[in-house]
Design a protein around this motif. Structure first.
Motif, short mmCIF file in Angstrom:
data_model
loop_
_atom_site.label_atom_id
_atom_site.label_comp_id
_atom_site.label_asym_id
_atom_site.label_seq_id
_atom_site.Cartn_x
_atom_site.Cartn_y
_atom_site.Cartn_z
N ILE A 131 -42.20 -90.16 12.58
CA ILE A 131 -42.10 -90.27 14.03
C ILE A 131 -40.64 -90.47 14.45
O ILE A 131 -40.06 -91.52 14.15
N GLU A 168 -38.24 -93.49 23.14
CA GLU A 168 -38.97 -92.28 22.73
C GLU A 168 -39.63 -92.57 21.39
O GLU A 168 -39.04 -93.23 20.54
N GLY A 177 -42.66 -94.03 21.21
CA GLY A 177 -43.63 -95.11 21.40
C GLY A 177 -45.07 -94.65 21.33
O GLY A 177 -45.93 -95.36 20.81
N GLU A 178 -45.34 -93.44 21.84
CA GLU A 178 -46.72 -92.94 21.82
C GLU A 178 -47.19 -92.71 20.38
O GLU A 178 -48.32 -93.05 20.02
N GLY A 179 -46.31 -92.13 19.56
CA GLY A 179 -46.66 -91.91 18.15
C GLY A 179 -46.86 -93.22 17.41
O GLY A 179 -47.77 -93.35 16.59
N ALA A 222 -47.81 -96.02 18.81
CA ALA A 222 -49.05 -96.61 19.33
C ALA A 222 -50.27 -95.97 18.66
O ALA A 222 -51.23 -96.66 18.31
N ALA A 223 -50.23 -94.65 18.45
CA ALA A 223 -51.34 -93.97 17.77
C ALA A 223 -51.46 -94.45 16.33
O ALA A 223 -52.57 -94.67 15.82
N ARG A 231 -46.92 -102.61 22.38
CA ARG A 231 -45.67 -102.35 23.10
C ARG A 231 -44.58 -102.20 22.05
O ARG A 231 -44.13 -103.19 21.47
#
Length: 152
Positions: free
Chosen positions: A38, A63, A65-67, A69-70, A92
């Motif tokens: 990531i 940048e 953060g979504e990966g 979080a998954a 977070r």
């Protein structure tokens, strides 16, 4: 890039019996195998729970953060299957720099950090999960790796 002592906490486990490390490592491997490395960008800073009464000072993940979080959600699923409770707090992504509990200059330090980090932009790649044991007391916290799993 390696920044010793800095890490993104995907899941805090608390005190964990050593005999559970192998099953934790297996859950980490399953979660990690389903994720590609990531790319992340570190930018900005702040404090939890607030700038006025900080308990922790952090650098932000602008940048990636979504990966992360998954990945945290997949890891949580694996841990729940092993009997750990589901993590209720929202994830977070951040890098904890310091604890400021009870520090008189905490609010001023948080403001200084926020201002100093306003222009920071550091790119890196998260490529593994690490199970750390945190050793506290007698100085700064130390982190000892107990298991690792490469992403992808």
């Amino acid at each position: 890039m390696r920044l010793d002592g800095l890490h993104v906490t995907l899941r805090f486990l608390g005190p964990t019996p050593v005999e559970r490390v192998d099953e934790l490592a297996a859950a980490m491997a399953v979660a990690a195998s389903a994720a590609a490395p990531i790319p992340v960008r570190i930018s900005g800073a702040g404090a939890f729970p607030s700038q006025g009464r900080p308990r922790a000072l952090w650098l932000g993940i602008a940048e990636g953060g979504e990966g992360l979080a998954a990945l945290a959600a997949r890891l949580d699923d694996g841990l729940v299957a092993l009997g750990w409770p589901h993590e209720e707090r929202p994830f977070r992504a951040h890098l904890t720099l310091a604890r400021a509990d009870g520090v008189r200059a905490g609010a001023a330090t948080a403001a200084t950090l926020r201002d100093a980090a306003s222009e920071i932009s550091i790119e890196s790649v998260t490529d593994r999960l690490v199970l750390y044991e945190s050793i506290t007391g007698h100085g700064p916290a130390r982190y000892v790796s107990r298991a690792e799993a490469a992403l992808g």
